[in-house]
Design an enzyme around this catalytic site. Structure first.
Site, PDB file in Angstrom:
ATOM      1  N   ARG A  22      -0.554   5.283   2.629  1.00 15.54           N
ATOM      2  CA  ARG A  22      -1.214   4.059   2.227  1.00 15.54           C
ATOM      3  C   ARG A  22      -0.480   2.887   2.850  1.00 15.54           C
ATOM      4  O   ARG A  22       0.738   2.762   2.675  1.00 15.54           O
ATOM      5  CB  ARG A  22      -1.117   3.998   0.698  1.00 15.54           C
ATOM      6  N   THR A  61      -2.127  -3.623   3.067  1.00 13.71           N
ATOM      7  CA  THR A  61      -3.581  -3.630   2.820  1.00 13.71           C
ATOM      8  C   THR A  61      -3.980  -2.640   1.719  1.00 13.71           C
ATOM      9  O   THR A  61      -5.085  -2.709   1.199  1.00 13.71           O
ATOM     10  CB  THR A  61      -4.336  -3.230   4.096  1.00 13.71           C
ATOM     11  N   ASP A  64       7.252   5.082  -7.018  1.00 19.63           N
ATOM     12  CA  ASP A  64       6.713   5.724  -5.812  1.00 19.63           C
ATOM     13  C   ASP A  64       7.000   7.227  -5.873  1.00 19.63           C
ATOM     14  O   ASP A  64       8.139   7.673  -5.726  1.00 19.63           O
ATOM     15  CB  ASP A  64       7.341   5.097  -4.561  1.00 19.63           C
ATOM     16  N   ASP A  85       8.676   8.926  -2.715  1.00 21.90           N
ATOM     17  CA  ASP A  85      10.093   8.563  -2.558  1.00 21.90           C
ATOM     18  C   ASP A  85      10.947   9.232  -3.628  1.00 21.90           C
ATOM     19  O   ASP A  85      12.060   9.689  -3.344  1.00 21.90           O
ATOM     20  CB  ASP A  85      10.257   7.040  -2.629  1.00 21.90           C
TER      21      ASP A  85
HETATM   22  O1  LIG Z   1      -4.885   5.696  -4.840  1.00 23.72           O
HETATM   23  P1  LIG Z   1      -4.150   5.044  -3.714  1.00 23.72           P
HETATM   24  O2  LIG Z   1      -4.113   3.537  -3.859  1.00 23.72           O
HETATM   25  O3  LIG Z   1      -4.643   5.455  -2.368  1.00 23.72           O
HETATM   26  O4  LIG Z   1      -2.618   5.464  -3.847  1.00 23.72           O
HETATM   27  C1  LIG Z   1      -2.215   6.747  -4.129  1.00 23.72           C
HETATM   28  C2  LIG Z   1      -1.533   7.382  -2.961  1.00 23.72           C
HETATM   29  O5  LIG Z   1      -0.283   6.735  -2.705  1.00 23.72           O
HETATM   30  C3  LIG Z   1       0.764   7.693  -2.684  1.00 23.72           C
HETATM   31  O6  LIG Z   1       0.985   8.189  -1.415  1.00 23.72           O
HETATM   32  P2  LIG Z   1       1.764   7.355  -0.284  1.00 23.72           P
HETATM   33  O7  LIG Z   1       0.808   6.577   0.545  1.00 23.72           O
HETATM   34  O8  LIG Z   1       2.866   6.577  -0.913  1.00 23.72           O
HETATM   35  O9  LIG Z   1       2.331   8.475   0.649  1.00 23.72           O
HETATM   36  P3  LIG Z   1       3.526   9.502   0.348  1.00 23.72           P
HETATM   37  O10 LIG Z   1       2.939  10.555  -0.531  1.00 23.72           O
HETATM   38  O11 LIG Z   1       3.900   9.998   1.691  1.00 23.72           O
HETATM   39  O12 LIG Z   1       4.633   8.760  -0.319  1.00 23.72           O
HETATM   40  C4  LIG Z   1       0.243   8.769  -3.607  1.00 23.72           C
HETATM   41  O13 LIG Z   1       0.906   9.978  -3.479  1.00 23.72           O
HETATM   42  C5  LIG Z   1      -1.217   8.827  -3.278  1.00 23.72           C
HETATM   43  O14 LIG Z   1      -1.525   9.666  -2.188  1.00 23.72           O
HETATM   44  O1  LIG Z   2       2.208   3.763  -8.513  1.00 25.15           O
HETATM   45  C1  LIG Z   2       1.995   4.315  -7.415  1.00 25.15           C
HETATM   46  C2  LIG Z   2       0.860   4.033  -6.632  1.00 25.15           C
HETATM   47  C3  LIG Z   2       0.690   4.697  -5.449  1.00 25.15           C
HETATM   48  N1  LIG Z   2       1.609   5.579  -5.047  1.00 25.15           N
HETATM   49  C4  LIG Z   2       2.714   5.879  -5.777  1.00 25.15           C
HETATM   50  O2  LIG Z   2       3.532   6.714  -5.379  1.00 25.15           O
HETATM   51  N2  LIG Z   2       2.879   5.228  -6.939  1.00 25.15           N
HETATM   52 MG   LIG Z   3       4.687   7.161  -1.419  1.00 25.39          MG
END
Ligand SMILES: O=P(O)(O)OC[C@H]1O[C@H](OP(=O)(O)OP(=O)(O)O)[C@H](O)[C@@H]1O
Ligand SMILES: O=c1cc[nH]c(=O)[nH]1
Ligand SMILES: [Mg+2]
Length: 209
Positions: free
Chosen positions: A104, A108, A200, A203
């Site tokens: 994400r 944006t 997160d 992370d």
């Molecule tokens: O509903 P949304 O607003 O799309 O957000 C949710 C997404 O954000 C996080 O992933 P992230 O983009 O942080 O990637 P990661 O799993 O690699 O940390 C999470 O694991 C979801 O996939």
């Molecule tokens: O709260 C949140 C939203 C999106 N992705 C995450 O990992 N945490």
């Molecule tokens: Mg993430």
């Protein structure tokens, strides 16, 4: 409209509180994610079809039940979805695993797909999509679209924490996909994080902060 179900078993709630706490380190966070995933899959597979088989116990012949062989696949949305896969596979060890990579954009909040590798027969499988967080719903919607484009017909989305905004968005775009969560939280913050949430997920699972 698809179903949205909160699976609030006491063990799930307890383990989710461990995940939410900022004092929880990587190891316990990761362990709780897999344990919750396992408990959630136990709950959502109550409707798996069974068939009769003839077997012999040490006492003699009998007719008993086994799973009827419905084909399943687990689909983690990378990265954070990986944190739920082992828990699911503990209960369904024969399931295939398809990976879909999404991140994400921090500014944006738009999702970007960077990797897709699916079992060749996803059109014939019941898919269990896993991701700890359903925030705006953008990532889940894009992942579901990518799966449908490749022929997937039956799927459910299993998340740990959902925001109302994300549930609404997935239900609006994919009314055929039921959603299961361990908790429905209050809202999204201005920068798109779930409140109170758990921070997160990626992370915290991988120690990359
Ligand atoms: O509903 P949304 O607003 O799309 O957000 C949710 C997404 O954000 C996080 O992933 P992230 O983009 O942080 O990637 P990661 O799993 O690699 O940390 C999470 O694991 C979801 O996939
Ligand atoms: O709260 C949140 C939203 C999106 N992705 C995450 O990992 N945490
Ligand atoms: Mg993430």
């Amino acid at each position: 409209m698809s179903k949205f179900t909160v699976l609030n078993h006491p063990l799930i709630q307890h383990k989710l509180t461990i995940m939410r706490s900022a004092a929880t380190g990587t190891r316990n966070f990761r362990q709780a994610a897999n344990e919750i995933a396992k408990l959630m899959v136990y709950e959502i597979t109550r409707d798996l079809p069974l068939k009769d088989v003839q077997i012999e116990t040490p006492m003699g012949k009998t007719t008993q039940k086994v799973l009827s062989g419905k084909k399943l696949a687990v689909i983690p949305i990378l990265r954070a979805g990986l944190g739920m896969v082992d828990g699911v596979l503990e209960l369904i060890p024969a399931a295939k695993v398809g990976h879909i990579g999404m991140y994400r954009d921090e500014k944006t909040l738009k999702p970007h797909e960077y990797f897709v590798k699916m079992p060749s027969d996803i059109d014939q499988r019941e898919l269990i999509i896993v991701d700890p967080m359903l925030a705006t719903g953008g990532s889940a919607n894009m992942a579901i679209e990518a799966l449908k484009k490749r022929g997937a017909k039956h799927m459910r989305l299993v998340v740990l924490v959902a925001a109302p905004e994300g549930v609404k968005k997935v239900q609006a775009e994919h009314p055929d996909v039921d959603i299961y969560a361990a908790a429905l939280d209050e809202c999204l913050t201005d920068n798109g994080y779930i409140f109170p949430g758990l921070g997160d997920a990626g992370d915290r699972l991988f120690g990359t902060k």
